[in-house]
Design an enzyme around this catalytic site. Structure first.
Site, PDB file in Angstrom:
ATOM      1  NE  ARG A  39      25.989  11.847 -47.541  1.00 50.56           N
ATOM      2  CZ  ARG A  39      26.409  13.084 -47.768  1.00 50.56           C
ATOM      3  NH1 ARG A  39      25.685  13.897 -48.502  1.00 50.56           N
ATOM      4  NH2 ARG A  39      27.549  13.510 -47.264  1.00 50.56           N
ATOM      5  CB  VAL A  65      31.144   7.070 -36.597  1.00 46.52           C
ATOM      6  CG1 VAL A  65      31.891   6.681 -37.853  1.00 46.52           C
ATOM      7  CG2 VAL A  65      30.780   8.561 -36.595  1.00 46.52           C
ATOM      8  CE1 TYR A 157      32.327  20.967 -35.871  1.00 43.45           C
ATOM      9  CE2 TYR A 157      33.446  23.091 -35.804  1.00 43.45           C
ATOM     10  CZ  TYR A 157      33.343  21.802 -36.303  1.00 43.45           C
ATOM     11  OH  TYR A 157      34.265  21.335 -37.214  1.00 43.45           O
ATOM     12  CE  LYS A 161      35.644  18.768 -35.652  1.00 38.03           C
ATOM     13  NZ  LYS A 161      36.248  17.563 -36.276  1.00 38.03           N
ATOM     14  N   PRO A 187      41.983  22.192 -39.637  1.00 36.24           N
ATOM     15  CG  PRO A 187      40.901  20.950 -41.287  1.00 36.24           C
ATOM     16  CD  PRO A 187      41.161  20.975 -39.815  1.00 36.24           C
ATOM     17  CD  GLU A 193      28.062  17.192 -49.547  1.00 33.56           C
ATOM     18  OE1 GLU A 193      27.494  16.558 -48.630  1.00 33.56           O
ATOM     19  OE2 GLU A 193      28.234  16.737 -50.684  1.00 33.56           O
TER      20      GLU A 193
HETATM   21  P1  NDP Z   1      31.339  17.290 -45.218  1.00 29.31           P
HETATM   22  O1  NDP Z   1      29.972  17.540 -44.709  1.00 29.31           O
HETATM   23  O2  NDP Z   1      31.621  17.589 -46.642  1.00 29.31           O
HETATM   24  O3  NDP Z   1      31.768  15.779 -44.921  1.00 29.31           O
HETATM   25  C1  NDP Z   1      31.489  15.162 -43.698  1.00 29.31           C
HETATM   26  C2  NDP Z   1      31.665  13.669 -43.847  1.00 29.31           C
HETATM   27  O4  NDP Z   1      31.435  13.055 -42.572  1.00 29.31           O
HETATM   28  C3  NDP Z   1      30.679  13.074 -44.843  1.00 29.31           C
HETATM   29  O5  NDP Z   1      31.323  12.092 -45.603  1.00 29.31           O
HETATM   30  C4  NDP Z   1      29.622  12.437 -43.942  1.00 29.31           C
HETATM   31  O6  NDP Z   1      29.079  11.302 -44.587  1.00 29.31           O
HETATM   32  C5  NDP Z   1      30.498  11.995 -42.764  1.00 29.31           C
HETATM   33  N1  NDP Z   1      29.704  11.783 -41.566  1.00 29.31           N
HETATM   34  C6  NDP Z   1      28.965  12.696 -40.883  1.00 29.31           C
HETATM   35  N2  NDP Z   1      28.318  12.093 -39.879  1.00 29.31           N
HETATM   36  C7  NDP Z   1      28.653  10.757 -39.942  1.00 29.31           C
HETATM   37  C8  NDP Z   1      28.284   9.623 -39.191  1.00 29.31           C
HETATM   38  N3  NDP Z   1      27.447   9.718 -38.154  1.00 29.31           N
HETATM   39  N4  NDP Z   1      28.813   8.432 -39.520  1.00 29.31           N
HETATM   40  C9  NDP Z   1      29.669   8.328 -40.562  1.00 29.31           C
HETATM   41  N5  NDP Z   1      30.049   9.359 -41.315  1.00 29.31           N
HETATM   42  C10 NDP Z   1      29.538  10.568 -41.006  1.00 29.31           C
HETATM   43  O7  NDP Z   1      32.300  18.141 -44.266  1.00 29.31           O
HETATM   44  P2  NDP Z   1      33.906  18.217 -44.178  1.00 29.31           P
HETATM   45  O8  NDP Z   1      34.557  17.367 -45.191  1.00 29.31           O
HETATM   46  O9  NDP Z   1      34.252  19.646 -44.146  1.00 29.31           O
HETATM   47  O10 NDP Z   1      34.127  17.642 -42.726  1.00 29.31           O
HETATM   48  C11 NDP Z   1      35.042  16.610 -42.431  1.00 29.31           C
HETATM   49  C12 NDP Z   1      35.685  16.866 -41.087  1.00 29.31           C
HETATM   50  O11 NDP Z   1      36.430  18.077 -41.159  1.00 29.31           O
HETATM   51  C13 NDP Z   1      34.712  17.040 -39.920  1.00 29.31           C
HETATM   52  O12 NDP Z   1      35.222  16.366 -38.799  1.00 29.31           O
HETATM   53  C14 NDP Z   1      34.721  18.552 -39.690  1.00 29.31           C
HETATM   54  O13 NDP Z   1      34.400  18.874 -38.344  1.00 29.31           O
HETATM   55  C15 NDP Z   1      36.159  18.858 -40.022  1.00 29.31           C
HETATM   56  N6  NDP Z   1      36.444  20.252 -40.349  1.00 29.31           N
HETATM   57  C16 NDP Z   1      35.809  20.879 -41.390  1.00 29.31           C
HETATM   58  C17 NDP Z   1      36.111  22.197 -41.675  1.00 29.31           C
HETATM   59  C18 NDP Z   1      35.417  22.956 -42.750  1.00 29.31           C
HETATM   60  O14 NDP Z   1      35.486  24.214 -42.733  1.00 29.31           O
HETATM   61  N7  NDP Z   1      34.774  22.313 -43.711  1.00 29.31           N
HETATM   62  C19 NDP Z   1      37.153  22.902 -40.927  1.00 29.31           C
HETATM   63  C20 NDP Z   1      37.730  22.164 -39.848  1.00 29.31           C
HETATM   64  C21 NDP Z   1      37.403  20.878 -39.595  1.00 29.31           C
HETATM   65  P3  NDP Z   1      27.553  10.828 -44.528  1.00 29.31           P
HETATM   66  O15 NDP Z   1      26.700  12.039 -44.369  1.00 29.31           O
HETATM   67  O16 NDP Z   1      27.367  10.114 -45.835  1.00 29.31           O
HETATM   68  O17 NDP Z   1      27.494   9.904 -43.363  1.00 29.31           O
HETATM   69  C1  8X3 Z   2      35.182  24.066 -39.110  1.00 30.94           C
HETATM   70  C2  8X3 Z   2      35.765  25.422 -39.227  1.00 30.94           C
HETATM   71  O1  8X3 Z   2      35.572  27.823 -38.380  1.00 30.94           O
HETATM   72  O2  8X3 Z   2      33.539  26.744 -39.140  1.00 30.94           O
HETATM   73  O3  8X3 Z   2      35.679  23.352 -38.032  1.00 30.94           O
HETATM   74  O4  8X3 Z   2      34.558  26.087 -37.081  1.00 30.94           O
HETATM   75  S1  8X3 Z   2      34.807  26.559 -38.413  1.00 30.94           S
END
Ligand code: NDP
Ligand code: 8X3
Length: 257
Positions: A39, A65, A157, A161, A187, A193
């Protein structure tokens, strides 16, 4: 002179959540920030903010990516002054769906594997050779508690991971002797989001993920990432599990009525 002066960080998935918080924390600490996501408008707004608030040197570009050729071409084509990346935060990722495996949507599986596993590999493959050549660098993968414990309805999922956990360990083995540091930050529940994306935009269901408990914020994780990145060159924080106090495991979450 601040913590990260003169260092260049590349944050993938910086348009939201943990990635956005990381880009902000590194900019506040004086790093030069390279960031990507799909985005573009979000990245443009963040660029303006980081320049205004921290006088930061920022370069943002849209990148999916999942697109192998694009990743290679766009990273190879970065301006000269952005070629030498000191810290790579492999954060871009997502979950789709929370249903029993036998009912899972194959498109959801493809998207998670293509982003969380293959996307991380493509980006790393483009950046690691430069780090090895310079004999310095730090890869920080954003894993998850889901890469340590499988929970019901989340197998695909979690598998993606667990793959990140394996890739972090593999990178550490293969880069041993190169001077490159390799870390994973895993985390638990973080209010970003993430859940809205998991439930395909069903915001009420997304919000219910955090009912009666206090989740982490993207900023909580960004603080951990920054701390890990700031260790001296001879120190490697191999892994860090960061949970909300209300969360004891992938499945045990204390919720107040
Ligand atoms: P968000 O959805 O808030 O952010 C995800 C980010 O990843 C966005 O900036 C999105 O950008 C980007 N993204 C997704 N797909 C693509 C793509 N194909 N190419 C480039 N960018 C991409 O979620 P989080 O911040 O929570 O997630 C970030 C990371 O943390 C992830 O790897 C998630 O698995 C991990 N995580 C999250 C947890 C949680 O509870 N929230 C816990 C543990 C791990 P855009 O859509 O603009 O491309
Ligand atoms: C994101 C945390 O517990 O939803 O990786 O899998 S959980």
């Amino acid at each position: 002179m601040t913590l990260m002066t003169g260092r260049t960080v590349f944050v993938t998935g910086a348009s939201s959540g943990i990635g956005q918080a990381c880009a902000t924390a590194f900019a506040a600490a004086g790093a030069r920030v390279l960031m990507c996501a799909r985005r573009r408008a979000r990245l443009e707004a963040l660029t303006v903010q980081l320049r205004q608030n921290f006088d930061a040197d920022v370069f943002a570009f849209d990148l999916d990516v999942q697109n192998r050729q694009n990743v290679a071409d766009v990273i190879a084509g970065l301006p000269d002054e952005w070629q030498d990346i000191d810290i790579l935060v492999n954060n871009a990722g997502l979950s789709r769906g929370l249903v029993p495996l036998q009912e899972g949507l194959i498109d959801d599986w493809e998207e998670m594997i293509d982003t969380n596993v293959k996307g991380l590999l493509y980006v790393s493959r483009s950046i690691l050779p430069g780090m090895v050549e310079r004999r310095s660098g730090h890869v920080i993968n954003i894993g998850s508690i889901a890469g340590r414990e499988v929970y019901p309805n989340g197998a695909a999922y979690c598998a993606s991971k667990y793959a990140v956990t394996a890739l972090t360990k593999g990178m550490r083995l293969d880069l041993n002797g190169s001077g490159v540091q390799v870390s994973t930050i895993d985390p638990g529940l973080v209010n970003t989001e993430f859940s809205s994306v998991r439930f395909h935009g069903d915001q009420a269901r997304a919000d219910s993920t955090y009912n009666g408990m206090t989740p982490l914020s993207g900023e909580d994780i960004a603080e951990a990432v920054l701390w890990v990145a700031a260790r001296p060159a001879h120190v490697n924080i191999a892994e860090m599990l960061v949970l909300p106090v209300d969360q004891a495991s992938a499945t045990l979450v204390h919720r107040r009525p």
